[in-house]
Design a protein around this motif. Structure first.
Motif, mmCIF file in Angstrom:
data_model
loop_
_atom_site.group_PDB
_atom_site.id
_atom_site.type_symbol
_atom_site.label_atom_id
_atom_site.label_comp_id
_atom_site.label_asym_id
_atom_site.label_seq_id
_atom_site.Cartn_x
_atom_site.Cartn_y
_atom_site.Cartn_z
ATOM 1 N N LEU A 95 -13.540 -82.620 -40.864
ATOM 2 C CA LEU A 95 -12.137 -83.023 -40.908
ATOM 3 C C LEU A 95 -11.239 -81.904 -40.380
ATOM 4 O O LEU A 95 -10.234 -82.164 -39.707
ATOM 5 N N THR A 96 -11.626 -80.666 -40.634
ATOM 6 C CA THR A 96 -10.860 -79.525 -40.146
ATOM 7 C C THR A 96 -10.845 -79.483 -38.627
ATOM 8 O O THR A 96 -9.829 -79.138 -38.019
ATOM 9 N N VAL A 137 -8.279 -82.005 -37.630
ATOM 10 C CA VAL A 137 -6.932 -81.481 -37.857
ATOM 11 C C VAL A 137 -6.578 -80.442 -36.800
ATOM 12 O O VAL A 137 -5.458 -80.426 -36.279
ATOM 13 N N ALA A 177 -5.859 -82.328 -33.604
ATOM 14 C CA ALA A 177 -4.585 -83.050 -33.692
ATOM 15 C C ALA A 177 -3.400 -82.096 -33.684
ATOM 16 O O ALA A 177 -2.385 -82.369 -33.035
ATOM 17 N N SER A 178 -3.513 -80.980 -34.383
ATOM 18 C CA SER A 178 -2.386 -80.040 -34.395
ATOM 19 C C SER A 178 -2.197 -79.410 -33.019
ATOM 20 O O SER A 178 -1.073 -79.097 -32.638
ATOM 21 N N MET A 236 -2.185 -75.539 -38.182
ATOM 22 C CA MET A 236 -3.649 -75.508 -38.173
ATOM 23 C C MET A 236 -4.175 -74.451 -39.138
ATOM 24 O O MET A 236 -5.073 -74.716 -39.938
ATOM 25 N N TRP A 257 -3.786 -75.367 -42.808
ATOM 26 C CA TRP A 257 -4.858 -76.273 -43.227
ATOM 27 C C TRP A 257 -6.172 -75.515 -43.412
ATOM 28 O O TRP A 257 -6.879 -75.729 -44.395
#
Length: 193
Positions: A140-141, A144, A147-148, A161, A164
């Motif tokens: 998932l990281t 993220v 996406a970031s 980022m 997170w």
């Protein structure tokens, strides 16, 4: 450091680490000779120091007393290994993260990095669940991070980022530190019988 102070240190480390790492994503470095490598090294050093602080604070929330020199040494090896692995075999990073989460609490506190693996003997279901969740969070990281980088560019994207990364990694380190304490308690109880 008390348990409540450990949580406060974690929160500060997440925010300060994200802000500093976000600065390494500021546009405009490409025009300078050697700037890319200087920023990459600075980012790796920041990662190492943040990982050391987060490891010590996560251990404190579980009642462990991390030794500063051992914590710096263990987190330095983990950061360096992760940096090399990110360049050589990036797809192996989620497995490396799980290994690091398992080893770091024991390496930083007990002089026994292998003690993290005792969790699988004394709390096998919790350890397997921790591995599955850690792998899922690592994957998932990546989403993220992608996406970031896609939707938030530059410094803001870097801060989002790394915030997170810090929160996800720090909370997992807290969980693995608590698992280490549980395994150590059960191991001590089984030896004393």
């Amino acid at each position: 450091m008390s348990r409540s102070a450990g949580w406060l240190v974690l929160a500060v480390a997440f925010v300060v680490g994200a802000a500093l790492q976000g600065l390494t994503a500021t546009p405009g470095y490409a025009g300078f000779d050697g700037a890319f490598w200087a920023v990459a090294v600075a980012s790796l050093v920041l990662l190492w120091l943040e990982l050391a602080v987060v490891t010590a604070a996560a251990g404190a929330t579980a009642g462990l007393r991390p030794a500063p020199v051992r914590t710096l040494a263990a987190t330095g090896l983990v950061a360096l290994g992760g940096g090399i692995l990110a360049v050589v075999v990036p797809l192996a990073l989620p497995l490396y993260v799980v290994l690091a989460l398992c080893v770091l609490p024991g390496a930083a506190t007990e002089r026994q990095p292998h003690l993290g693996f005792a969790t699988f003997r004394y709390a096998p279901l919790r350890a397997v669940l921790a591995v599955i969740v850690s792998l899922a969070v690592s994957i998932l990281t990546w989403v993220v991070a992608f996406a970031s980088g896609l939707f938030l560019t530059g410094t803001i994207g870097g801060i989002a980022m790394w915030l997170w990364f810090g929160i996800a990694g720090g909370l997992q380190l807290v969980w693995w530190s608590h698992l280490l304490v549980r395994a150590r308690t059960r191991a001590t109880a089984s030896v004393s019988r």
